[in-house]
Design a protein around this motif. Structure first.
Motif, PDB file in Angstrom:
ATOM      1  N   THR A   2       0.851  -1.187   0.000  1.00  0.00           N
ATOM      2  CA  THR A   2       0.000   0.000   0.000  1.00  0.00           C
ATOM      3  C   THR A   2       0.890   1.241   0.000  1.00  0.00           C
ATOM      4  OG1 THR A   2      -0.122  -0.031   2.419  1.00  0.00           O
ATOM      5  CG2 THR A   2      -1.869  -1.181   1.218  1.00  0.00           C
ATOM      6  N   LEU A   3       0.299   2.409  -0.160  1.00  0.00           N
ATOM      7  CA  LEU A   3       1.071   3.639  -0.242  1.00  0.00           C
ATOM      8  C   LEU A   3       1.770   3.928   1.081  1.00  0.00           C
ATOM      9  CD1 LEU A   3       1.803   6.218  -1.873  1.00  0.00           C
ATOM     10  CD2 LEU A   3      -0.224   7.278  -0.843  1.00  0.00           C
ATOM     11  N   PRO A   4       3.101   4.043   1.082  1.00  0.00           N
ATOM     12  CA  PRO A   4       3.800   4.419   2.315  1.00  0.00           C
ATOM     13  C   PRO A   4       3.468   5.862   2.698  1.00  0.00           C
ATOM     14  CG  PRO A   4       5.312   3.404   0.725  1.00  0.00           C
ATOM     15  CD  PRO A   4       4.044   3.725  -0.010  1.00  0.00           C
ATOM     16  N   THR A   5       3.128   6.073   3.950  1.00  0.00           N
ATOM     17  CA  THR A   5       2.750   7.421   4.404  1.00  0.00           C
ATOM     18  C   THR A   5       3.476   7.861   5.669  1.00  0.00           C
ATOM     19  OG1 THR A   5       0.871   6.504   5.625  1.00  0.00           O
ATOM     20  CG2 THR A   5       0.441   7.283   3.376  1.00  0.00           C
ATOM     21  N   ASP A   6       4.153   6.955   6.353  1.00  0.00           N
ATOM     22  CA  ASP A   6       4.798   7.306   7.621  1.00  0.00           C
ATOM     23  C   ASP A   6       6.169   7.926   7.369  1.00  0.00           C
ATOM     24  OD1 ASP A   6       2.667   6.334   9.095  1.00  0.00           O
ATOM     25  OD2 ASP A   6       3.524   4.317   9.260  1.00  0.00           O
ATOM     26  N   ARG A   7       6.312   9.186   7.751  1.00  0.00           N
ATOM     27  CA  ARG A   7       7.585   9.871   7.589  1.00  0.00           C
ATOM     28  C   ARG A   7       8.575   9.409   8.657  1.00  0.00           C
ATOM     29  NH1 ARG A   7       7.270  14.786   4.391  1.00  0.00           N
ATOM     30  NH2 ARG A   7       5.218  14.858   3.405  1.00  0.00           N
ATOM     31  N   PRO A   8       9.873   9.519   8.377  1.00  0.00           N
ATOM     32  CA  PRO A   8      10.874   9.091   9.359  1.00  0.00           C
ATOM     33  C   PRO A   8      10.730   9.872  10.664  1.00  0.00           C
ATOM     34  CG  PRO A   8      11.895   9.509   7.211  1.00  0.00           C
ATOM     35  CD  PRO A   8      10.489  10.021   7.130  1.00  0.00           C
ATOM     36  N   ALA A   9      10.910   9.186  11.787  1.00  0.00           N
ATOM     37  CA  ALA A   9      10.815   9.849  13.092  1.00  0.00           C
ATOM     38  C   ALA A   9      11.851  10.958  13.194  1.00  0.00           C
ATOM     39  CB  ALA A   9      11.027   8.824  14.206  1.00  0.00           C
ATOM     40  N   GLY A  10      11.398  12.131  13.617  1.00  0.00           N
ATOM     41  CA  GLY A  10      12.306  13.249  13.787  1.00  0.00           C
ATOM     42  C   GLY A  10      12.708  13.939  12.505  1.00  0.00           C
ATOM     43  N   CYS A  11      12.108  13.541  11.376  1.00  0.00           N
ATOM     44  CA  CYS A  11      12.437  14.148  10.076  1.00  0.00           C
ATOM     45  C   CYS A  11      11.153  14.617   9.403  1.00  0.00           C
ATOM     46  CB  CYS A  11      13.168  13.151   9.180  1.00  0.00           C
ATOM     47  SG  CYS A  11      14.701  12.519   9.869  1.00  0.00           S
ATOM     48  N   PRO A  12      10.580  15.729   9.848  1.00  0.00           N
ATOM     49  CA  PRO A  12       9.273  16.151   9.332  1.00  0.00           C
ATOM     50  C   PRO A  12       9.280  16.598   7.875  1.00  0.00           C
ATOM     51  CG  PRO A  12      10.219  17.864  10.716  1.00  0.00           C
ATOM     52  CD  PRO A  12      11.107  16.668  10.856  1.00  0.00           C
ATOM     53  N   PHE A  13      10.459  16.803   7.290  1.00  0.00           N
ATOM     54  CA  PHE A  13      10.514  17.290   5.913  1.00  0.00           C
ATOM     55  C   PHE A  13      10.808  16.185   4.904  1.00  0.00           C
ATOM     56  CE2 PHE A  13      12.399  20.515   8.809  1.00  0.00           C
ATOM     57  CZ  PHE A  13      11.267  21.309   8.919  1.00  0.00           C
ATOM     58  N   ASP A  14      11.151  14.999   5.390  1.00  0.00           N
ATOM     59  CA  ASP A  14      11.528  13.909   4.490  1.00  0.00           C
ATOM     60  C   ASP A  14      10.336  13.018   4.169  1.00  0.00           C
ATOM     61  OD1 ASP A  14      14.096  14.796   4.462  1.00  0.00           O
ATOM     62  OD2 ASP A  14      14.861  13.314   5.882  1.00  0.00           O
ATOM     63  N   PRO A  15      10.264  12.495   2.937  1.00  0.00           N
ATOM     64  CA  PRO A  15       9.210  11.547   2.575  1.00  0.00           C
ATOM     65  C   PRO A  15       9.405  10.219   3.315  1.00  0.00           C
ATOM     66  CG  PRO A  15      10.335  12.434   0.626  1.00  0.00           C
ATOM     67  CD  PRO A  15      11.156  12.793   1.808  1.00  0.00           C
ATOM     68  N   VAL A 374       6.057  20.818  17.154  1.00  0.00           N
ATOM     69  CA  VAL A 374       5.295  21.531  16.125  1.00  0.00           C
ATOM     70  C   VAL A 374       4.254  20.563  15.554  1.00  0.00           C
ATOM     71  CG1 VAL A 374       5.392  22.635  13.863  1.00  0.00           C
ATOM     72  CG2 VAL A 374       7.196  23.071  15.552  1.00  0.00           C
ATOM     73  N   PRO A 375       2.963  20.901  15.612  1.00  0.00           N
ATOM     74  CA  PRO A 375       1.915  19.979  15.142  1.00  0.00           C
ATOM     75  C   PRO A 375       1.849  19.917  13.624  1.00  0.00           C
ATOM     76  CG  PRO A 375       0.923  22.027  15.905  1.00  0.00           C
ATOM     77  CD  PRO A 375       2.391  22.130  16.203  1.00  0.00           C
ATOM     78  N   LEU A 376       2.082  18.732  13.076  1.00  0.00           N
ATOM     79  CA  LEU A 376       2.142  18.543  11.635  1.00  0.00           C
ATOM     80  C   LEU A 376       0.791  18.147  11.066  1.00  0.00           C
ATOM     81  CD1 LEU A 376       5.469  16.499  11.622  1.00  0.00           C
ATOM     82  CD2 LEU A 376       5.193  18.918  11.029  1.00  0.00           C
ATOM     83  N   ARG A 377       0.534  18.540   9.820  1.00  0.00           N
ATOM     84  CA  ARG A 377      -0.701  18.183   9.108  1.00  0.00           C
ATOM     85  C   ARG A 377      -0.489  16.839   8.407  1.00  0.00           C
ATOM     86  NH1 ARG A 377      -4.145  22.440   6.511  1.00  0.00           N
ATOM     87  NH2 ARG A 377      -3.925  21.054   4.741  1.00  0.00           N
ATOM     88  N   THR A 378      -0.568  15.786   9.143  1.00  0.00           N
ATOM     89  CA  THR A 378      -0.406  14.461   8.556  1.00  0.00           C
ATOM     90  C   THR A 378      -1.775  13.919   8.147  1.00  0.00           C
ATOM     91  OG1 THR A 378      -0.540  13.470  10.759  1.00  0.00           O
ATOM     92  CG2 THR A 378       1.650  13.955   9.913  1.00  0.00           C
ATOM     93  N   GLY A 379      -1.774  13.004   7.191  1.00  0.00           N
ATOM     94  CA  GLY A 379      -3.025  12.387   6.764  1.00  0.00           C
ATOM     95  C   GLY A 379      -3.890  13.272   5.895  1.00  0.00           C
ATOM     96  N   LEU A 380      -3.363  14.413   5.443  1.00  0.00           N
ATOM     97  CA  LEU A 380      -4.125  15.316   4.580  1.00  0.00           C
ATOM     98  C   LEU A 380      -3.452  15.401   3.221  1.00  0.00           C
ATOM     99  CD1 LEU A 380      -4.793  18.190   7.150  1.00  0.00           C
ATOM    100  CD2 LEU A 380      -6.383  16.410   6.433  1.00  0.00           C
ATOM    101  N   SER A 381      -4.204  15.825   2.206  1.00  0.00           N
ATOM    102  CA  SER A 381      -3.650  15.888   0.854  1.00  0.00           C
ATOM    103  C   SER A 381      -2.595  16.980   0.719  1.00  0.00           C
ATOM    104  CB  SER A 381      -4.768  16.116  -0.174  1.00  0.00           C
ATOM    105  OG  SER A 381      -5.451  17.330   0.104  1.00  0.00           O
TER     106      SER A 381
END
Length: 395
Positions: A2-15, A374-381
């Motif tokens: 399935t589509l990978p969506t979990d970003r690396p821990a501590g790396c909010p800018f990396d896919p 910092v609260p990230l917008r995860t799970g959104l387009s």
């Protein structure tokens, strides 16, 4: 897979790390969608460009399968695009809208809007300084600047701008309830619908007035206005906020921009590439298509991982490094082909003005909380931050 969506821990800018591994193995690979559909995932830059540019792939929503699970929609098909939504339609309907709109984003209009971006940016930086030395950058700066520029573009009267921007802000506010967001969406739609006949009766120097001279109906004009709002507000707001977050956690890059504001053009392109807030696109094959040695059958969906394509080492050297001096041309953050973002030049203008001005005005700008808070917008387009608490040394 399935589509990978979990970003690396501590790396909010990396896919997600899995995307790079998949890209290295095969830039076009099979993927299982949440509804059970067996389609494809494109991760390579050249493959992504090929999919976006090929008219054999459709952008019509109702032909696609979503790569993201949508709670409460199990077994439901994606509805067709609403009137005026250029993203979810194909030629010839798309061609008609695109032709009418492209000529309206003129160099003259962009220059005029640049002056207004500078004024609005200064006004909000002044307000931040008065109320500082702390702020939520999203509320104080990143959201209102593009919101007011959408008002400029559409010609929203001054008397309605506070209401318009407040309702627009509620649409992306994580604290808004579903009912509040529905009410805000309805309210914005009503404002735009009221704007159309007003522009027909008393045109002014704005895009919506220009479009009243075409054969577009009132319904189409209102739909296009709503589309431009949706396409140009949340995206640019999150680029300004997330771009600031990235620069604050890469102080040597922030220092380079502060030392040389002329670096802004390159900096914006690199931030667009590096962050890729619009991280995926989807297309549906109209017919059998051979690509990268694979046969994509008619009816199969292809998810394009734009964030993986923008980090492809076959296209960009050291792609996981943020380097504002890089020539990042060729990134796919605005898409590619006939659906490439119409308002990309306005978005660029807003970022080129806003980011250097922010870092010049507040040379000691820094995060007011640890980066991991910092609260990230995860799970959104559209990826980004819900809030960005910042502080600076008051003079």
């Amino acid at each position: 897979m399935t589509l990978p969506t979990d970003r690396p821990a501590g790396c909010p800018f990396d896919p997600p790390a899995e995307l790079a591994a998949l890209r290295e193995q095969q830039p076009l690979t099979r993927m299982r969608y949440p509804d059970g559909h067996l389609g494809w995932l494109a991760t390579g830059h050249a493959t992504a460009r090929a999919v976006f540019a090929d008219p054999r792939f459709s952008s019509r929503y109702e032909l696609m399968h979503s790569p993201f699970p949508l709670p409460g929609t199990e077994g439901m098909e994606i509805p067709p695009a609403t009137v005026g939504d250029l993203t979810g339609i194909d030629a010839p309907e798309h061609t008609r809208y695109r032709r009418l709109l492209t000529g309206k984003f003129t160099v003259r209009r962009m220059r005029a809007l640049t002056a207004r971006v500078e004024e609005i940016t200064t006004e909000h930086l002044d307000a931040m300084e008065r109320w500082g030395p702390t702020a939520d950058l999203v509320r104080a700066f990143a959201h209102p600047v593009p919101a007011l520029m959408i008002c400029e573009l559409l010609g929203v009267p001054d008397a309605d701008r506070t209401t318009f921007t407040a309702r627009a802000a509620a649409l992306s506010d994580p604290a808004s309830t579903v009912d509040e967001q529905i009410a805000a969406l309805t309210g914005v739609g009503e404002l735009i619908q009221e704007l159309v006949p007003a522009k027909r009766a008393h045109p002014t120097d704005d895009l919506l007035s220009d479009l009243t001279t075409t054969d577009l109906t009132d319904e189409e004009l209102a739909g296009i206005g709503g589309f431009l709002l949706a396409a140009g507000l949340d995206t640019t707001a999150n680029m300004i906020a997330l771009g600031t977050f990235a620069l604050l956690t890469h102080p040597e890059q922030a220092a380079a921009l502060r030392a040389d504001p002329a670096l802004a053009d390159q900096a914006v392109e690199e931030l667009l590439r590096y962050l890729t807030i619009g991280h995926t696109g989807v297309r549906a094959a109209r017919e059998d298509v051979e690509l990268d040695g694979q046969l994509i059958r008619a009816g199969e969906s292809v998810t394009v991982s734009i964030q993986a394509a923008n980090r492809d080492p076959a296209r960009f050297d050291a792609p996981d490094t943020l380097d504002l001096t890089r020539k990042a041309t060729g990134h796919l953050s605005f898409g590619h082909g006939i659906h490439q973002c119409l308002g990309q030049q306005l978005a660029r203008v807003e970022m080129r003005v806003a980011l250097p001005a922010l870092f010049t005005r507040f040379p000691t700008l820094r995060l007011a909380v640890p980066p991991e808070e910092v609260p990230l917008r995860t799970g959104l387009s559209i990826y980004g931050v819900h809030r960005l608490p910042v502080t600076w040394d008051a003079e």
